[in-house]
Design a protein around this motif. Structure first.
Motif, PDB file in Angstrom:
ATOM      1  N   GLN A  17      15.593  15.245   7.621  1.00 40.85           N
ATOM      2  CA  GLN A  17      16.730  14.325   7.454  1.00 40.85           C
ATOM      3  C   GLN A  17      17.927  14.714   8.305  1.00 40.85           C
ATOM      4  O   GLN A  17      18.665  13.848   8.785  1.00 40.85           O
ATOM      5  CB  GLN A  17      17.135  14.176   5.984  1.00 40.85           C
ATOM      6  CG  GLN A  17      17.684  15.420   5.309  1.00 40.85           C
ATOM      7  CD  GLN A  17      16.581  16.213   4.623  1.00 40.85           C
ATOM      8  OE1 GLN A  17      15.397  16.036   4.930  1.00 40.85           O
ATOM      9  NE2 GLN A  17      16.953  17.082   3.705  1.00 40.85           N
ATOM     10  N   LEU A  18      18.128  16.009   8.517  1.00 41.76           N
ATOM     11  CA  LEU A  18      19.282  16.414   9.335  1.00 41.76           C
ATOM     12  C   LEU A  18      19.059  15.989  10.786  1.00 41.76           C
ATOM     13  O   LEU A  18      19.973  15.529  11.462  1.00 41.76           O
ATOM     14  CB  LEU A  18      19.522  17.926   9.226  1.00 41.76           C
ATOM     15  CG  LEU A  18      19.834  18.437   7.812  1.00 41.76           C
ATOM     16  CD1 LEU A  18      20.009  19.958   7.822  1.00 41.76           C
ATOM     17  CD2 LEU A  18      21.076  17.781   7.234  1.00 41.76           C
ATOM     18  N   GLY A  19      17.814  16.131  11.252  1.00 40.47           N
ATOM     19  CA  GLY A  19      17.480  15.678  12.599  1.00 40.47           C
ATOM     20  C   GLY A  19      17.608  14.168  12.720  1.00 40.47           C
ATOM     21  O   GLY A  19      18.020  13.639  13.752  1.00 40.47           O
ATOM     22  N   ARG A  20      17.260  13.477  11.651  1.00 38.78           N
ATOM     23  CA  ARG A  20      17.353  12.014  11.648  1.00 38.78           C
ATOM     24  C   ARG A  20      18.806  11.558  11.790  1.00 38.78           C
ATOM     25  O   ARG A  20      19.137  10.694  12.587  1.00 38.78           O
ATOM     26  CB  ARG A  20      16.753  11.486  10.343  1.00 38.78           C
ATOM     27  CG  ARG A  20      16.790   9.977  10.145  1.00 38.78           C
ATOM     28  CD  ARG A  20      16.141   9.709   8.799  1.00 38.78           C
ATOM     29  NE  ARG A  20      16.261   8.368   8.291  1.00 38.78           N
ATOM     30  CZ  ARG A  20      15.261   7.462   8.294  1.00 38.78           C
ATOM     31  NH1 ARG A  20      14.109   7.766   8.843  1.00 38.78           N
ATOM     32  NH2 ARG A  20      15.430   6.283   7.748  1.00 38.78           N
ATOM     33  N   MET A  21      19.701  12.175  11.005  1.00 44.90           N
ATOM     34  CA  MET A  21      21.109  11.760  11.060  1.00 44.90           C
ATOM     35  C   MET A  21      21.744  12.186  12.388  1.00 44.90           C
ATOM     36  O   MET A  21      22.626  11.507  12.917  1.00 44.90           O
ATOM     37  CB  MET A  21      21.852  12.281   9.832  1.00 44.90           C
ATOM     38  CG  MET A  21      21.372  11.561   8.557  1.00 44.90           C
ATOM     39  SD  MET A  21      22.198  12.037   7.030  1.00 44.90           S
ATOM     40  CE  MET A  21      21.127  13.342   6.429  1.00 44.90           C
ATOM     41  N   PHE A  22      21.254  13.313  12.948  1.00 47.35           N
ATOM     42  CA  PHE A  22      21.676  13.713  14.292  1.00 47.35           C
ATOM     43  C   PHE A  22      21.261  12.639  15.302  1.00 47.35           C
ATOM     44  O   PHE A  22      22.039  12.231  16.170  1.00 47.35           O
ATOM     45  CB  PHE A  22      21.051  15.062  14.672  1.00 47.35           C
ATOM     46  CG  PHE A  22      21.085  15.349  16.146  1.00 47.35           C
ATOM     47  CD1 PHE A  22      22.222  15.874  16.727  1.00 47.35           C
ATOM     48  CD2 PHE A  22      19.987  15.067  16.951  1.00 47.35           C
ATOM     49  CE1 PHE A  22      22.275  16.113  18.105  1.00 47.35           C
ATOM     50  CE2 PHE A  22      20.029  15.295  18.324  1.00 47.35           C
ATOM     51  CZ  PHE A  22      21.170  15.823  18.900  1.00 47.35           C
ATOM     52  N   ALA A  23      20.004  12.185  15.193  1.00 47.06           N
ATOM     53  CA  ALA A  23      19.491  11.194  16.142  1.00 47.06           C
ATOM     54  C   ALA A  23      20.303   9.903  16.066  1.00 47.06           C
ATOM     55  O   ALA A  23      20.641   9.312  17.098  1.00 47.06           O
ATOM     56  CB  ALA A  23      18.009  10.927  15.873  1.00 47.06           C
ATOM     57  N   VAL A  24      20.641   9.480  14.851  1.00 47.74           N
ATOM     58  CA  VAL A  24      21.446   8.262  14.689  1.00 47.74           C
ATOM     59  C   VAL A  24      22.787   8.420  15.410  1.00 47.74           C
ATOM     60  O   VAL A  24      23.220   7.547  16.171  1.00 47.74           O
ATOM     61  CB  VAL A  24      21.670   7.942  13.194  1.00 47.74           C
ATOM     62  CG1 VAL A  24      22.685   6.819  13.030  1.00 47.74           C
ATOM     63  CG2 VAL A  24      20.352   7.567  12.522  1.00 47.74           C
ATOM     64  N   ALA A  25      23.431   9.573  15.206  1.00 47.84           N
ATOM     65  CA  ALA A  25      24.746   9.809  15.829  1.00 47.84           C
ATOM     66  C   ALA A  25      24.622   9.826  17.353  1.00 47.84           C
ATOM     67  O   ALA A  25      25.419   9.204  18.059  1.00 47.84           O
ATOM     68  CB  ALA A  25      25.332  11.135  15.326  1.00 47.84           C
ATOM     69  N   ALA A  26      23.609  10.524  17.845  1.00 44.66           N
ATOM     70  CA  ALA A  26      23.447  10.647  19.296  1.00 44.66           C
ATOM     71  C   ALA A  26      23.136   9.290  19.925  1.00 44.66           C
ATOM     72  O   ALA A  26      23.712   8.916  20.941  1.00 44.66           O
ATOM     73  CB  ALA A  26      22.341  11.658  19.611  1.00 44.66           C
ATOM     74  N   LYS A  27      22.234   8.545  19.297  1.00 43.29           N
ATOM     75  CA  LYS A  27      21.846   7.239  19.832  1.00 43.29           C
ATOM     76  C   LYS A  27      23.034   6.272  19.808  1.00 43.29           C
ATOM     77  O   LYS A  27      23.231   5.497  20.727  1.00 43.29           O
ATOM     78  CB  LYS A  27      20.700   6.644  19.012  1.00 43.29           C
ATOM     79  CG  LYS A  27      19.401   7.417  19.079  1.00 43.29           C
ATOM     80  CD  LYS A  27      18.643   7.197  20.357  1.00 43.29           C
ATOM     81  CE  LYS A  27      18.106   5.773  20.421  1.00 43.29           C
ATOM     82  NZ  LYS A  27      17.471   5.539  21.739  1.00 43.29           N
ATOM     83  N   LYS A 343      11.314   9.167   3.835  1.00 47.28           N
ATOM     84  CA  LYS A 343      10.175  10.046   3.536  1.00 47.28           C
ATOM     85  C   LYS A 343       9.142   9.265   2.724  1.00 47.28           C
ATOM     86  O   LYS A 343       9.505   8.555   1.785  1.00 47.28           O
ATOM     87  CB  LYS A 343      10.644  11.281   2.770  1.00 47.28           C
ATOM     88  CG  LYS A 343      11.584  12.157   3.599  1.00 47.28           C
ATOM     89  CD  LYS A 343      11.954  13.437   2.877  1.00 47.28           C
ATOM     90  CE  LYS A 343      12.936  14.248   3.712  1.00 47.28           C
ATOM     91  NZ  LYS A 343      13.378  15.481   3.046  1.00 47.28           N
ATOM     92  N   LYS A 344       7.904   9.435   3.087  1.00 48.79           N
ATOM     93  CA  LYS A 344       6.836   8.640   2.473  1.00 48.79           C
ATOM     94  C   LYS A 344       6.591   8.962   1.003  1.00 48.79           C
ATOM     95  O   LYS A 344       6.454   8.079   0.179  1.00 48.79           O
ATOM     96  CB  LYS A 344       5.536   8.835   3.257  1.00 48.79           C
ATOM     97  CG  LYS A 344       5.554   8.125   4.614  1.00 48.79           C
ATOM     98  CD  LYS A 344       4.309   7.247   4.791  1.00 48.79           C
ATOM     99  CE  LYS A 344       4.501   6.237   5.895  1.00 48.79           C
ATOM    100  NZ  LYS A 344       4.329   6.833   7.226  1.00 48.79           N
ATOM    101  N   MET A 352      15.257  13.122  -0.817  1.00 48.88           N
ATOM    102  CA  MET A 352      14.812  11.802  -0.337  1.00 48.88           C
ATOM    103  C   MET A 352      15.965  11.003   0.272  1.00 48.88           C
ATOM    104  O   MET A 352      15.743  10.099   1.067  1.00 48.88           O
ATOM    105  CB  MET A 352      14.240  10.992  -1.505  1.00 48.88           C
ATOM    106  CG  MET A 352      13.059  11.654  -2.214  1.00 48.88           C
ATOM    107  SD  MET A 352      11.618  11.805  -1.154  1.00 48.88           S
ATOM    108  CE  MET A 352      11.122  10.091  -0.996  1.00 48.88           C
ATOM    109  N   GLY A 353      17.172  11.299  -0.166  1.00 49.68           N
ATOM    110  CA  GLY A 353      18.327  10.547   0.320  1.00 49.68           C
ATOM    111  C   GLY A 353      19.584  11.025  -0.385  1.00 49.68           C
ATOM    112  O   GLY A 353      19.564  12.042  -1.104  1.00 49.68           O
ATOM    113  N   HIS A 354      20.673  10.313  -0.172  1.00 46.39           N
ATOM    114  CA  HIS A 354      21.913  10.611  -0.900  1.00 46.39           C
ATOM    115  C   HIS A 354      22.740   9.331  -0.923  1.00 46.39           C
ATOM    116  O   HIS A 354      22.425   8.377  -0.207  1.00 46.39           O
ATOM    117  CB  HIS A 354      22.694  11.746  -0.215  1.00 46.39           C
ATOM    118  CG  HIS A 354      23.277  11.377   1.117  1.00 46.39           C
ATOM    119  ND1 HIS A 354      22.619  11.581   2.305  1.00 46.39           N
ATOM    120  CD2 HIS A 354      24.452  10.768   1.449  1.00 46.39           C
ATOM    121  CE1 HIS A 354      23.352  11.143   3.313  1.00 46.39           C
ATOM    122  NE2 HIS A 354      24.475  10.629   2.822  1.00 46.39           N
TER     123      HIS A 354
END
Ligand code: ADP
Ligand code: MG
Length: 376
Positions: A17-27, A343-344, A352-354
């Motif tokens: 999830q940390l990588g996911r939120m990083f990716a959102v910010a970078a993109k 997450k599946k 799973m989230g926040h």
């Protein structure tokens, strides 16, 4: 060093999830993103331009990451620090492998914290069975923690007597540990600092953190402590980042003791669960800061826009058999924002989230957040 500008490719070790939120910010800022993660369902992969599906130690995968990315960062501390040092020979890596190595070993970490002039709980480093034959009274009752690979309260045993401590150490298979005195905590807080250089850093507002079973449950911001104490936590985080000559986002967890003194618990060389409130409540969020720091840009402003409470959503909230919680009330609450990590499978204790709830005061946000959680 010259700043790295969009649309450069940025790499991240780890696709949770940390990588996911990083990716959102970078993109969002116009960068492209490559994620290295062995899991084909890695949460970050959904937002990445490229997913290298390989182990974090795979030399060919690491070489590929270094060659194709203008800068590389990490979303967790349990990567191979040597692999990061190797990457740094051909691309920009932040935080450094040295800093990651410090954060992944509680013995090294605590000695660095003390070396920076900051207090920790009294602790005994146990690297072999001889080390635990000393008088343990100063550390009891205590918590035996494995030096490596512990998170969310895993790898920890609470012990009352020396015999219990020695038995617990043997039970952990004789791996390196620290025995830490159990402190009487008034509360727990964290401060997250973004540091590009000595002169260029920014600290987020201090969060008050409530844990359940060793896992973060709620973060409350502003922390309900004396503002002078919060300022002290912020300056301690900055001091530690300076001592490490840190580049990137560094999270520092503190204990507040009964006498209102601060003790450093541990550090994380990355954005932190207790900083997810910044996604909705700060001028710049912690993942944007991670992007900025790795690209050599100035840290963004960290002003708090509203009192906020973050509530973690663990797999426990999902229904028996994995059915979705009742989202209907939460998604429509005008002052709440839901973040799910894609997450599946929901498992007890799995993050799973926040969701973040903004209100006129921290107490009001907390009351509303708890009421919203009850609707799930
Ligand atoms: P983790 O890496 O799993 O987050 P921590 O060292 O932060 O491990 O410990 C998890 C939680 O256990 C802390 O947030 C705190 O609530 C409690 N804890 C840990 N160490 C101590 C201590 N020395 N005294 C009192 N409580 C502690
Ligand atoms: Mg912790």
């Amino acid at each position: 060093m010259a700043a790295i500008l969009p649309p450069a490719m940025l790499g991240i070790l780890g696709g949770g999830q940390l990588g996911r939120m990083f990716a959102v910010a970078a993109k969002t800022m116009g960068y492209r993103v490559t994620v290295l993660d062995p899991d084909e369902n890695a949460p970050a992969a959904a937002f990445a331009d490229r997913h290298i599906r390989a182990s974090y130690n795979d030399p060919a995968a690491l070489r590929e990451l270094a060659q194709s990315c203008a800068a590389v960062t990490t979303e967790f501390e349990n990567v191979n620090a040597d692999a990061m040092r190797e990457l740094a020979k051909t691309t920009r890596v932040s935080p450094s492998g040295d800093c990651v190595a410090i954060a992944q070993d509680r013995i090294v970490e605590k000695s660095w914290i003390n070396k920076a002039g900051l207090p920790t709980a009294p602790y005994l480093a146990i690297e072999s069975v001889e080390d635990i034959q000393v008088d343990l009274a100063p550390y009891l009752p205590g918590i035996l923690k494995t030096a490596r690979l512990g998170y969310d309260g895993k790898g920890q045993v609470r012990v009352k007597t020396a015999a219990e401590a020695r038995a617990a150490y043997a039970n952990l298979g004789g791996q390196a540990c620290v025995l830490e005195k159990m402190l009487d905590l008034k509360l727990e807080v964290s401060a997250i600092v973004t540091r590009v250089s000595q002169a260029q850093s920014a600290v987020f507002p201090v969060a008050e953190n409530i844990h359940q079973d060793g896992i973060l449950d709620e973060s409350i911001v502003p922390a309900r402590i004396d503002p002078a104490l919060a300022a002290q936590a912020q300056s301690m985080a900055k001091k530690l980042a300076d001592a490490l000559d840190y580049v990137g986002v560094l999270a520092v967890e503190f204990f507040v003791l009964a006498d209102d003194s601060l003790v450093v618990n541990e550090i994380a060389p990355r954005p932190h669960n207790s900083g997810h409130y910044t996604l909705t409540a700060c001028l710049t969020d912690q993942f944007q800061q991670q992007v900025r720091a790795m690209c050599g840009l100035l840290p963004g402003r960290t002003d708090l826009l509203s009192p906020v409470v973050m509530v973690n959503l663990l797999g426990d909230v999902w229904k028996e058999g994995g059915g979705e919680p009742n989202w209907d009330v939460l998604v429509e609450a005008p002052n709440a924002q839901l973040h799910l990590y894609g997450k599946k499978t929901a498992r007890p204790g799995r993050k799973m989230g926040h969701f973040n709830v903004m209100a006129a005061s921290a107490d009001e946000a907390l009351e509303q957040a708890r009421a919203l959680k009850d609707t799930l």
